[in-house]
Design a protein around this motif. Structure first.
Motif, PDB file in Angstrom:
ATOM      1  N   VAL A 131       0.852  -1.191   0.000  1.00 31.64           N
ATOM      2  CA  VAL A 131       0.000   0.000   0.000  1.00 31.64           C
ATOM      3  C   VAL A 131       0.891   1.244   0.000  1.00 31.64           C
ATOM      4  O   VAL A 131       1.797   1.381   0.830  1.00 31.64           O
ATOM      5  N   ARG A 132       0.586   2.138  -0.934  1.00 28.36           N
ATOM      6  CA  ARG A 132       1.405   3.341  -1.105  1.00 28.36           C
ATOM      7  C   ARG A 132       0.493   4.560  -1.143  1.00 28.36           C
ATOM      8  O   ARG A 132      -0.559   4.536  -1.779  1.00 28.36           O
ATOM      9  N   ARG A 133       0.911   5.621  -0.468  1.00 24.93           N
ATOM     10  CA  ARG A 133       0.162   6.886  -0.477  1.00 24.93           C
ATOM     11  C   ARG A 133       1.019   7.975  -1.070  1.00 24.93           C
ATOM     12  O   ARG A 133       2.120   8.248  -0.588  1.00 24.93           O
ATOM     13  N   THR A 134       0.535   8.579  -2.137  1.00 26.50           N
ATOM     14  CA  THR A 134       1.195   9.739  -2.743  1.00 26.50           C
ATOM     15  C   THR A 134       0.178  10.885  -2.759  1.00 26.50           C
ATOM     16  O   THR A 134      -0.968  10.738  -2.351  1.00 26.50           O
ATOM     17  N   VAL A 188      -3.516   9.976  -3.217  1.00 26.75           N
ATOM     18  CA  VAL A 188      -3.677   8.856  -4.144  1.00 26.75           C
ATOM     19  C   VAL A 188      -3.170   7.610  -3.418  1.00 26.75           C
ATOM     20  O   VAL A 188      -1.985   7.490  -3.124  1.00 26.75           O
ATOM     21  N   ILE A 189      -4.085   6.700  -3.108  1.00 23.14           N
ATOM     22  CA  ILE A 189      -3.752   5.503  -2.332  1.00 23.14           C
ATOM     23  C   ILE A 189      -3.849   4.298  -3.254  1.00 23.14           C
ATOM     24  O   ILE A 189      -4.924   4.004  -3.792  1.00 23.14           O
ATOM     25  N   ARG A 215       0.101   7.870 -13.226  1.00 21.39           N
ATOM     26  CA  ARG A 215      -0.924   7.933 -14.273  1.00 21.39           C
ATOM     27  C   ARG A 215      -2.273   8.335 -13.695  1.00 21.39           C
ATOM     28  O   ARG A 215      -3.034   9.078 -14.331  1.00 21.39           O
ATOM     29  N   ILE A 216      -2.589   7.859 -12.475  1.00 25.92           N
ATOM     30  CA  ILE A 216      -3.838   8.271 -11.829  1.00 25.92           C
ATOM     31  C   ILE A 216      -3.843   9.783 -11.633  1.00 25.92           C
ATOM     32  O   ILE A 216      -4.838  10.465 -11.937  1.00 25.92           O
ATOM     33  N   ALA A 217      -2.752  10.324 -11.133  1.00 21.31           N
ATOM     34  CA  ALA A 217      -2.676  11.770 -10.909  1.00 21.31           C
ATOM     35  C   ALA A 217      -2.867  12.531 -12.219  1.00 21.31           C
ATOM     36  O   ALA A 217      -3.586  13.544 -12.261  1.00 21.31           O
ATOM     37  N   GLU A 218      -2.242  12.045 -13.284  1.00 18.37           N
ATOM     38  CA  GLU A 218      -2.363  12.705 -14.583  1.00 18.37           C
ATOM     39  C   GLU A 218      -3.801  12.649 -15.099  1.00 18.37           C
ATOM     40  O   GLU A 218      -4.344  13.645 -15.610  1.00 18.37           O
ATOM     41  N   ILE A 219      -4.431  11.489 -14.983  1.00 21.71           N
ATOM     42  CA  ILE A 219      -5.797  11.327 -15.506  1.00 21.71           C
ATOM     43  C   ILE A 219      -6.790  12.139 -14.689  1.00 21.71           C
ATOM     44  O   ILE A 219      -7.715  12.747 -15.254  1.00 21.71           O
ATOM     45  N   VAL A 220      -6.625  12.188 -13.374  1.00 18.50           N
ATOM     46  CA  VAL A 220      -7.527  12.988 -12.547  1.00 18.50           C
ATOM     47  C   VAL A 220      -7.414  14.461 -12.907  1.00 18.50           C
ATOM     48  O   VAL A 220      -8.424  15.174 -13.036  1.00 18.50           O
ATOM     49  N   ALA A 221      -6.183  14.957 -13.100  1.00 19.67           N
ATOM     50  CA  ALA A 221      -6.002  16.366 -13.483  1.00 19.67           C
ATOM     51  C   ALA A 221      -6.651  16.648 -14.830  1.00 19.67           C
ATOM     52  O   ALA A 221      -7.300  17.693 -15.020  1.00 19.67           O
ATOM     53  N   TRP A 222      -6.488  15.728 -15.779  1.00 21.49           N
ATOM     54  CA  TRP A 222      -7.144  15.882 -17.087  1.00 21.49           C
ATOM     55  C   TRP A 222      -8.666  15.856 -16.940  1.00 21.49           C
ATOM     56  O   TRP A 222      -9.380  16.674 -17.537  1.00 21.49           O
ATOM     57  N   GLY A 223      -9.190  14.928 -16.124  1.00 21.04           N
ATOM     58  CA  GLY A 223     -10.622  14.830 -15.926  1.00 21.04           C
ATOM     59  C   GLY A 223     -11.207  16.094 -15.318  1.00 21.04           C
ATOM     60  O   GLY A 223     -12.333  16.497 -15.659  1.00 21.04           O
TER      61      GLY A 223
END
Length: 473
Positions: A246-249, A257-258, A275-283
C-alpha cells in the motif's frame, strides 16, 4: 329538573366532549399493543431488472462495518451498525443479505425478531421500538453475523460478491454482490457514508474505500479502519485482503492517491500512481472538480476477477491496467460514483460517459479524433443489438450497446450543440447539479433539452431509444 329533551341534549354534549379523550386513550392502548405502529417497508424497490433488490420504508445514512477475517479469508465474523431514517411509519423493514448466518439483531438497542427468506431479512422491532419508528425518525440497527461469504454468479455469467484470491479475497458488488458480505439496502438509489473496519492476520493488508483512519497491530492481528465521508452506493463498496503493498502519494493539488498492489504485479504497476494523478487532473479540466477526497486503485493478479470495477475512490483491476482502462474507471468517479444511476436501467449514463471519456483521452493524447472513435462504434453491429436505455434483461446490462451506443448518444448531443464550450459546460453542469446524488435517464434528457439550446428529439428517438441503427452516422 330539566325537560327530558334538554337532559338528552346535555348528555349528548357531554358525550361529544368526552369522545376525543376516549379515542386518545384507545389509540394509546392500541399503540401499546402494536396496532397502530405503521406498516412494513417494501421488500424491494421494483428496479426494472432486480425487483427484489433494495428495500422500502427507510434511507440509510451510514454503515459502520466491522469484519474479522480468518487466516484463509474464507470466513468472517462481523457486525454491521446501520443508521437510517424512516421514510414511512414502520412496523417492520427488510435488509438484503445472502448466505451468511445472522447471530442477533437489535433495533434501537432492543432485540428484534428476524425472519429469513432467501436474501431477504425481515426485521420486526418490539412494540415499544416500533411505535417510535415514525416518518423522519432516525434509528439504528445492529446485525451480528458470521460465516463464509459467497461468490455470486450474475445473470451474464460473471462472478462477484466475495472472490477468493491467491492470498486473500476481494469483495466486488456490481450489481448485487455486496449483499454477500454485509446486510443493507442494496440498491444504487440508497447511498450512504461508511466506516469499514477490517481485522486480518498480521502481515496482510485490508484495503477499502475512502481514507485510512487507523491501523493497529496486536496479538498477531492487524485492524484497519477506512472511512468514506461522501455518499456511496453499496455496489461500489469494496474490501481487498492480501499481501498488498500500500502506497500513499499526493497530486500537485494535494489530493491523496492511495494504491494497493499485489507484489506479483508490482513491477508492471509501478507507474499507476503517476498515471492516476495525470488522468484525474485531465478529468478535472474536462468534467469539473474531482468529486471525492482521495483517488487510487487496487491492483490484484490476473484472474482475481473477470473485469475491472469502478469501486469508489479505489477502482479494482485484475492485473496492471493499461491507460485506456484507467481512464474509463477513473471517469466513473464522476459518472456513476458521484452521479449514480437511479435504477439499473440508467446504467448507460455510467458506461456511455466513461466510454466517451476514453474517446476524449485518445483525441487529447494519442491523436485519434473523437469522430474516428464514433465512426468505429457506429460501424460495429454489436452496438445496435438493443437500445442503450433499454437492455432486454439483467444479463444484458454490460453488453456493447450500453457502452458504445451510450457514448454515441453523448457525441450526438455534442454534434447537435455544435459548440464545444457549451457542450462541456452542459456536462459539468450536469455533474454539479447531481453531485453525490442519483439521477435517471429522464432526468438527463430533461436537463439536456433545457440547457443545450438544441433540438435533441432525434437523438433521443433514434440514437438512445431507437430499435435500429440510424442513417447518417
Amino acid at each position: 329538573m330539566d325537560h327530558p329533551s334538554v337532559a338528552a341534549a346535555r348528555r349528548t354534549a357531554r358525550g361529544a366532549a368526552l369522545l376525543p379523550a376516549v379515542l386518545a386513550l384507545v389509540a394509546g392502548c392500541t399503540a401499546g399493543l402494536g396496532g397502530s405502529v405503521g406498516t412494513p417497508g417494501a421488500a424491494g424497490v421494483r428496479d426494472p431488472y432486480f425487483p427484489r433488490l433494495g428495500n422500502g420504508g427507510y434511507d440509510v445514512t451510514h454503515y459502520d462495518l466491522a469484519l474479522d477475517v480468518d487466516a484463509t479469508a474464507e470466513r468472517l465474523s462481523a457486525t454491521a451498525v446501520i443508521t437510517a431514517r424512516a421514510t414511512q411509519d414502520l412496523s417492520a423493514f427488510h435488509l438484503d443479505l445472502t448466505g451468511l448466518e445472522v447471530r442477533s439483531v437489535n433495533v434501537e438497542g432492543r432485540p428484534a425478531a428476524v425472519n429469513r427468506a432467501g436474501s431477504e431479512l425481515t426485521l420486526r422491532p418490539d412494540r415499544a421500538v416500533a411505535d417510535r419508528l415514525r416518518t423522519g425518525r432516525t434509528f439504528r440497527t445492529v446485525v451480528r453475523y458470521t460465516g463464509a461469504p459467497r461468490t455470486v454468479t450474475d445473470a451474464d455469467g460473471s462472478r462477484e460478491g466475495w472472490l477468493r484470491t491467491a492470498d486473500g479475497a476481494v469483495a466486488l458488488g456490481e450489481p448485487a454482490g455486496s449483499m454477500a458480505w454485509f446486510p443493507g439496502n442494496h440498491h444504487p438509489g440508497d447511498k450512504a457514508a461508511y466506516d469499514v473496519r477490517v481485522t486480518v492476520p498480521e502481515g496482510r493488508s485490508a484495503v477499502s474505500n475512502g481514507e485510512l483512519v487507523s491501523r493497529r497491530t496486536s496479538g498477531g492481528r492487524t485492524a484497519f479502519h477506512w472511512r468514506v465521508r461522501e455518499p456511496m452506493a453499496s455496489y461500489l463498496a469494496t474490501v481487498a485482503v492480501g499481501r498488498y503493498a500500500v502506497r500513499r502519494t499526493v497530486t500537485e493539488d494535494g489530493l491523496p492517491v492511495i494504491t494497493a498492489v499485489d507484489p506479483a504485479v508490482a513491477a508492471a504497476s509501478a507507474g499507476v500512481p503517476d498515471r492516476i494523478a495525470e488522468i484525474v487532473a485531465w478529468g478535472e479540466k474536462r468534467f469539473g472538480p474531482y468529486p471525492f477526497s482521495s483517488a487510487g486503485a487496487v491492483v490484484g493478479r490476473r484472474g482475481d476477477a473477470g473485469y475491472a470495477l469502478e469501486t469508489q475512490n479505489r477502482p479494482f483491476f485484475p492485473g496492471p491496467p493499461d491507460t485506456g482502462l484507467l481512464v474509463h474507471e477513473l471517469a466513473h468517479q464522476w459518472f456513476g460514483d458521484s452521479v449514480t444511476p437511479a435504477s439499473w436501467r440508467d446504467m448507460w449514463l455510467n458506461e456511455g460517459f466513461a466510454t466517451y471519456a476514453e474517446w476524449l483521452w485518445s483525441e487529447d493524447h494519442d491523436g485519434v479524433p473523437v469522430e474516428e472513435s464514433f465512426g468505429k462504434a457506429y460501424a460495429d453491429d454489436a452496438n445496435w443489438a438493443f437500445p442503450a436505455s433499454r437492455p432486454p434483461g439483467a444479463a444484458d446490462l454490460s453488453r456493447p450497446p450500453v457502452y458504445g451506443r451510450g457514448a454515441m448518444v453523448v457525441h450526438r448531443i455534442r454534434q447537435e450543440m455544435d459548440d464545444d464550450e457549451a457542450f462541456f459546460g452542459l456536462v459539468r453542469g450536469w455533474l454539479s447539479a447531481h453531485r453525490h446524488g442519483n439521477a435517471s435517464t429522464a432526468d438527463f434528457t430533461a436537463y439536456a433539452d433545457r440547457v443545450s439550446g438544441a433540438d435533441l428529439a432525434e437523438v433521443w428517438e433514434h440514437w438512445l431509444d431507437g430499435g435500429s441503427r440510424p442513417a447518417g452516422g
